[in-house]
Design an enzyme around this catalytic site. Structure first.
Site, PDB file in Angstrom:
ATOM      1  N   ASP A  93       2.759  -0.652   1.817  1.00 26.58           N
ATOM      2  CA  ASP A  93       1.684   0.060   1.157  1.00 26.58           C
ATOM      3  C   ASP A  93       2.029   1.553   1.191  1.00 26.58           C
ATOM      4  O   ASP A  93       2.859   1.991   1.992  1.00 26.58           O
ATOM      5  CB  ASP A  93       0.366  -0.207   1.896  1.00 26.58           C
ATOM      6  CG  ASP A  93      -0.797   0.538   1.284  1.00 26.58           C
ATOM      7  OD1 ASP A  93      -1.043   0.390   0.074  1.00 26.58           O
ATOM      8  OD2 ASP A  93      -1.459   1.301   2.019  1.00 26.58           O
TER       9      ASP A  93
ATOM     10  N   ASP B 110      -0.521   4.683   0.131  1.00 32.03           N
ATOM     11  CA  ASP B 110      -1.645   5.513   0.570  1.00 32.03           C
ATOM     12  C   ASP B 110      -2.137   5.046   1.937  1.00 32.03           C
ATOM     13  O   ASP B 110      -2.550   3.898   2.099  1.00 32.03           O
ATOM     14  CB  ASP B 110      -2.805   5.427  -0.432  1.00 32.03           C
ATOM     15  CG  ASP B 110      -2.408   5.902  -1.816  1.00 32.03           C
ATOM     16  OD1 ASP B 110      -2.043   7.073  -1.953  1.00 32.03           O
ATOM     17  OD2 ASP B 110      -2.465   5.088  -2.752  1.00 32.03           O
TER      18      ASP B 110
ATOM     19  N   LYS C  99      -3.375  -6.891  -4.257  1.00 32.38           N
ATOM     20  CA  LYS C  99      -3.596  -7.360  -2.886  1.00 32.38           C
ATOM     21  C   LYS C  99      -5.087  -7.461  -2.588  1.00 32.38           C
ATOM     22  O   LYS C  99      -5.822  -6.566  -2.958  1.00 32.38           O
ATOM     23  CB  LYS C  99      -2.955  -6.372  -1.891  1.00 32.38           C
ATOM     24  CG  LYS C  99      -1.450  -6.189  -2.036  1.00 32.38           C
ATOM     25  CD  LYS C  99      -0.924  -5.099  -1.114  1.00 32.38           C
ATOM     26  CE  LYS C  99      -1.320  -3.709  -1.572  1.00 32.38           C
ATOM     27  NZ  LYS C  99      -0.705  -2.612  -0.788  1.00 32.38           N
TER      28      LYS C  99
ATOM     29  N   ASP D 264      -2.497  -0.422   5.773  1.00 28.65           N
ATOM     30  CA  ASP D 264      -3.573   0.113   6.608  1.00 28.65           C
ATOM     31  C   ASP D 264      -4.915  -0.560   6.365  1.00 28.65           C
ATOM     32  O   ASP D 264      -5.914  -0.140   6.949  1.00 28.65           O
ATOM     33  CB  ASP D 264      -3.714   1.630   6.370  1.00 28.65           C
ATOM     34  CG  ASP D 264      -4.205   1.949   4.964  1.00 28.65           C
ATOM     35  OD1 ASP D 264      -3.559   1.512   3.989  1.00 28.65           O
ATOM     36  OD2 ASP D 264      -5.248   2.615   4.829  1.00 28.65           O
TER      37      ASP D 264
END
Length: 269
Positions: free
Chosen positions: A22, A24, A194, A219
């Site tokens: 990922d 961000d 996702k 995250d």
């Protein structure tokens, strides 16, 4: 009892070939590298393995991510970027070939759709697609609600409620779903990004590998970690973005691994 952090007791990482990352909240926040992230990427390649960026953020296209990373001091080829926008184009090609699409999205995403052969139509579409549109205005809000209310097939690039920034969070695609639901009484019929299977199928096709050789690093429990757990990948939660450690205890989705940030993974590679 809190989960183990910064450990790989089951030696999962030794059999991993690809780190699906990922962006961000995992690798950077806004224009700022998360501490140790560049060293982490370097160590992956030094260990003979690969990484690929897998982002739900559809406010940018793949070229834009390459440019952004270049400005931040990292040069990557475009084939290292997988976005929910790309996966949505692929889904439309497979399921709505030749159909006209109303796209609630930024110009960069519209460019990517057109390059993928998707016909965009703001007045008489066959399908509605919503994304993370940072150019959203009231006219667009009215249009998308009208088309959804009329019963057109309604697809979204991804489900994230918020996008993390250096100063907090900004509303993301999931927040857009919420206002459309309030006005049109429908949530998307299909969501590509996702944690859903479509983006993972697209990822594995791009990588020419199987899920047991890939770890999804992110995250967010409800997107990144669920994407791994639900689709045969390993999953690694980093606590540098949206999710806090206490959130893991109350979540049904449990990551295989938890690290404070990608920096703490380096000694295990």
């Amino acid at each position: 009892m809190l989960a183990n952090v910064n450990e790989d007791k089951d030696n999962i990482l030794k059999d991993i070939d690809v780190f699906a990352l990922d962006m961000d909240g995992t690798i950077y926040l806004d224009e700022y590298w998360i501490d140790g992230a560049k060293d982490f990427l370097k160590k992956i390649e030094e260990s003979g393995r690969r990484y690929i960026f897998l982002t739900n953020n559809s406010s940018k296209n793949s070229k834009n991510y390459v440019d952004k990373l270049h400005k931040m001091g990292l040069d990557v080829d475009i084939d290292k970027i997988v976005t929910s926008g790309q996966a949505t184009v692929y889904y439309l090609q497979q399921n709505y070939r030749g159909k006209r699409v109303f796209l609630l999205g930024n110009n960069l995403l519209k460019e990517e759709f057109r390059e993928g052969g998707i016909t965009l139509d703001d007045t008489n579409p066959d399908v509605v697609v919503t994304a993370f549109d940072t150019t959203l205005d009231y006219n667009k809000m009215c249009k998308v609600c009208d088309f959804v209310r009329a019963g057109l097939p309604y697809i979204s690039t991804h489900p994230d409620y918020n996008c993390p920034t250096k100063t907090g969070f900004i509303p993301d695609a999931g927040a857009i779903h919420a206002f459309i639901k309030a006005s049109s009484f429908r949530y998307p019929d299909h969501i590509i990004g996702k944690p859903n299977a479509d983006i993972i199928k697209y990822l594995l096709a791009r990588l020419h590998t199987t899920g047991d050789k890939v770890v999804m690093v992110g995250d967010r429990l409800y997107t990144d970690i669920a994407a791994g757990k639900n689709n045969g990948l390993y999953s690694m939660l980093v606590l540098s973005g949206e999710t806090k450690l206490e959130d893991v205890e109350s979540s049904e989705v449990k990551p295989h691994l938890i690290f404070d940030s990608v920096k703490e993974v380096i000694p295990l590679l």
